[in-house]
Each structure stands twice: as C-alpha cells, then as structure tokens.
Scaffold this active site. Sequence first.
Site, PDB file in Angstrom:
ATOM      1  CG  ASP A   1      -5.716  -5.858   2.729  1.00 48.66           C
ATOM      2  OD1 ASP A   1      -6.220  -6.957   3.024  1.00 48.66           O
ATOM      3  OD2 ASP A   1      -5.667  -5.423   1.565  1.00 48.66           O
TER       4      ASP A   1
ATOM      5  CG  HIS B   1      -4.281  -1.153  -0.418  1.00 49.86           C
ATOM      6  ND1 HIS B   1      -4.070  -1.153   0.925  1.00 49.86           N
ATOM      7  CD2 HIS B   1      -4.805  -2.378  -0.705  1.00 49.86           C
ATOM      8  CE1 HIS B   1      -4.442  -2.303   1.446  1.00 49.86           C
ATOM      9  NE2 HIS B   1      -4.880  -3.074   0.466  1.00 49.86           N
TER      10      HIS B   1
ATOM     11  CB  SER C   1      -0.956  -0.043   1.202  1.00 49.74           C
ATOM     12  OG  SER C   1      -1.909   0.990   1.130  1.00 49.74           O
TER      13      SER C   1
END
Length: 179
Positions: free
Chosen positions: A123, A31, A4
């Site tokens: 995540d 992400h 991310s």
Amino acid sequence: MGTSLGGLQALETVLGALPSKFPVPVVVVQHRNKNSDNTLTHLLKRHTALTVYDAEDKMPLEPSAVYISPPNYHTLVEDGYIALSCDGPVQYARPSIDVLFESAAASYGRGTIGVIMTGASSDGAQGAAAIKNKGGVAIAQNPGTAEAAAMPAAAIAAAKVDYILPLAEIGPTLVTLCR
C-alpha cells in the site's frame, strides 16, 4: 504520510522533528484494526509540537496540524479539506495510503509530498507513483532501517522516489522542502 507495521515509532520520530510552525498540514494513514480507538492520536500528541487531530469529514486542512485517518475509513484530501469514504478496501486496507496519496496528487499536484515508511504490504506504492506523475515529491524510508521493509521497498520499486532516507532524516528533509 503512510505507515503500517512499526508505524507508531516511525511517526513519533518524524513528527517529533517538525517545528510547531510547520507551514503545511500533515495527513497520516496508519494501518490499524477497524475497531481501534483514538489512542494513536493521544500517543502522537506527546511526541510532536504540532496539533494532532482525528480526521473528520469536511474538516479544513490547516498548517502546523496533523490529521490522523480514522480506522475503517479512507481519507482523501480535496482542495483544503479532508473527505472520508467507506468505499471498499484498497490493497486490503481501509484506510489506504494509495487513496490518500492519489487524492492529494489530484488536488495539489507538484505541491504534494508523500512519505512512505515501515509496513508489511505494498500500500502506498501506486500512490507514490501518482504523486511523482503529477510532479510532486516522494520520500521512502530506507527499507534497511524499517521495522517492516515491504512498504518502502514497494514504493521505491513503483515510483522514482526523490529521497530514500533513514527515519531520522525524514523530518529534517520535510522541513527543508517546505520552507
């Protein structure tokens, strides 16, 4: 692979260390904004000898290739191909690293390697645990070397990861594991 915040540099480093004849496919969840274009794919093509694709539904998985999850779709791995889903966000993310890792673990069991790198959420932690539960290998970037430590730290806390590595050592370790 999942990443991310700070992910572009992390992906450039890790993918850049993989040889052109890397024997397995690499699927990446980064992400990003749901309205993102394919700039990520174009940037990564400059830093790796592997072929880089924007993942598409029912696309077959090939060795020596990188598949970039499209924005606003979950990417799953199912027995030799990619599947895309527009199910709701997981860990506030779509695509979700957890979804990718859990599907890969279900399809490939101990043949799965999950890599969690820099990011500011949790995540991927549950997905790393799923990989470990199926006998696969989990790798986390050393949180002290990550632009955002939360994601690799969450994976380390949730799963008994096999390797905690600085970014520069992840690619060479993948090469060794996939021989």
